[in-house]
Design a protein around this motif. Structure first.
Motif, PDB file in Angstrom:
ATOM      1  N   PRO A 194       7.581  19.235  -3.568  1.00  0.00           N
ATOM      2  CA  PRO A 194       7.638  18.310  -2.436  1.00  0.00           C
ATOM      3  C   PRO A 194       8.601  18.778  -1.358  1.00  0.00           C
ATOM      4  O   PRO A 194       9.570  19.495  -1.634  1.00  0.00           O
ATOM      5  N   SER A 195       8.323  18.353  -0.140  1.00  0.00           N
ATOM      6  CA  SER A 195       9.240  18.623   0.971  1.00  0.00           C
ATOM      7  C   SER A 195      10.476  17.745   0.788  1.00  0.00           C
ATOM      8  O   SER A 195      10.447  16.770   0.020  1.00  0.00           O
ATOM      9  N   PRO A 196      11.568  18.049   1.486  1.00  0.00           N
ATOM     10  CA  PRO A 196      12.751  17.181   1.395  1.00  0.00           C
ATOM     11  C   PRO A 196      12.433  15.727   1.773  1.00  0.00           C
ATOM     12  O   PRO A 196      12.954  14.797   1.157  1.00  0.00           O
ATOM     13  N   GLU A 197      11.556  15.538   2.743  1.00  0.00           N
ATOM     14  CA  GLU A 197      11.185  14.184   3.154  1.00  0.00           C
ATOM     15  C   GLU A 197      10.415  13.466   2.042  1.00  0.00           C
ATOM     16  O   GLU A 197      10.650  12.289   1.768  1.00  0.00           O
ATOM     17  N   GLN A 198       9.487  14.180   1.406  1.00  0.00           N
ATOM     18  CA  GLN A 198       8.730  13.593   0.299  1.00  0.00           C
ATOM     19  C   GLN A 198       9.658  13.255  -0.868  1.00  0.00           C
ATOM     20  O   GLN A 198       9.516  12.208  -1.499  1.00  0.00           O
TER      21      GLN A 198
ATOM     22  N   GLN B 108      12.805  12.480  -0.665  1.00  0.00           N
ATOM     23  CA  GLN B 108      13.588  11.306  -0.289  1.00  0.00           C
ATOM     24  C   GLN B 108      12.767  10.024  -0.464  1.00  0.00           C
ATOM     25  O   GLN B 108      13.275   9.011  -0.944  1.00  0.00           O
ATOM     26  N   GLU B 109      11.484  10.089  -0.098  1.00  0.00           N
ATOM     27  CA  GLU B 109      10.602   8.934  -0.295  1.00  0.00           C
ATOM     28  C   GLU B 109      10.526   8.552  -1.779  1.00  0.00           C
ATOM     29  O   GLU B 109      10.572   7.369  -2.127  1.00  0.00           O
ATOM     30  N   ARG B 110      10.402   9.562  -2.627  1.00  0.00           N
ATOM     31  CA  ARG B 110      10.334   9.311  -4.075  1.00  0.00           C
ATOM     32  C   ARG B 110      11.633   8.685  -4.582  1.00  0.00           C
ATOM     33  O   ARG B 110      11.619   7.758  -5.385  1.00  0.00           O
TER      34      ARG B 110
ATOM     35  N   LEU C 192      12.162   5.043  -6.373  1.00  0.00           N
ATOM     36  CA  LEU C 192      12.851   4.857  -7.649  1.00  0.00           C
ATOM     37  C   LEU C 192      14.039   3.920  -7.492  1.00  0.00           C
ATOM     38  O   LEU C 192      14.289   3.061  -8.340  1.00  0.00           O
ATOM     39  N   GLY C 193      14.782   4.080  -6.401  1.00  0.00           N
ATOM     40  CA  GLY C 193      15.933   3.223  -6.143  1.00  0.00           C
ATOM     41  C   GLY C 193      15.542   1.763  -6.015  1.00  0.00           C
ATOM     42  O   GLY C 193      16.273   0.879  -6.487  1.00  0.00           O
TER      43      GLY C 193
ATOM     44  N   ASN D 240       4.293   3.909  -4.627  1.00  0.00           N
ATOM     45  CA  ASN D 240       4.726   5.296  -4.748  1.00  0.00           C
ATOM     46  C   ASN D 240       4.091   6.163  -3.664  1.00  0.00           C
ATOM     47  O   ASN D 240       2.893   6.052  -3.392  1.00  0.00           O
ATOM     48  N   PRO D 241       4.863   7.079  -3.065  1.00  0.00           N
ATOM     49  CA  PRO D 241       4.318   7.947  -2.018  1.00  0.00           C
ATOM     50  C   PRO D 241       3.374   9.042  -2.509  1.00  0.00           C
ATOM     51  O   PRO D 241       2.816   9.783  -1.698  1.00  0.00           O
TER      52      PRO D 241
END
Length: 113
Positions: A18-22, A24-26, A30-31, A95-96
């Motif tokens: 995943p990209s850094p943006e993806q 972060q979405e994950r 989870l958070g 979930n993204p």
């Protein structure tokens, strides 16, 4: 409360990184589950690269994979706790992974004592 495994599946090996943006979405997803006190196990990633998995079949037959034999591969899992499977499905829907064509299998966990 019941426990449910959310099993992540991908179709394309390129989506495994995943990209850094993806990512972060994950992490945000989870958070949000953890903030609701519904995250039982943050799970793990299952590597889909050659040499990282084997399938053992009857008569001691061992093959590479399962990624060489299926169109989708399991990329990881988490475990959540909810009252119903429908609630677990609602969590999964956020979930993204769906943005990249992935899917999530939701399975109730039978706890053994």
């Amino acid at each position: 409360m019941k426990e449910f495994a959310l099993i992540f599946r991908l179709k394309d090996i390129s989506d495994f990184q995943p990209s850094p943006e993806q990512m972060q979405e994950r992490m945000n997803w989870l958070g949000s589950i953890a903030a609701q006190n519904k995250l039982v196990d943050k799970g793990n990633t299952l590597l889909p690269v050659p040499g990282s998995a084997k399938t053992v079949k009857p008569d001691n037959v061992v093959t590479d994979g399962p990624y060489t034999e299926i169109k989708e591969f399991i990329s990881g899992y988490i475990v959540v706790k909810t009252e119903t499977i429908e609630e677990a499905v609602e969590i999964a829907k956020e979930n993204p992974i769906f943005k990249i064509g992935g899917s999530i299998e939701v399975r109730e966990v039978l706890k053994r004592d």
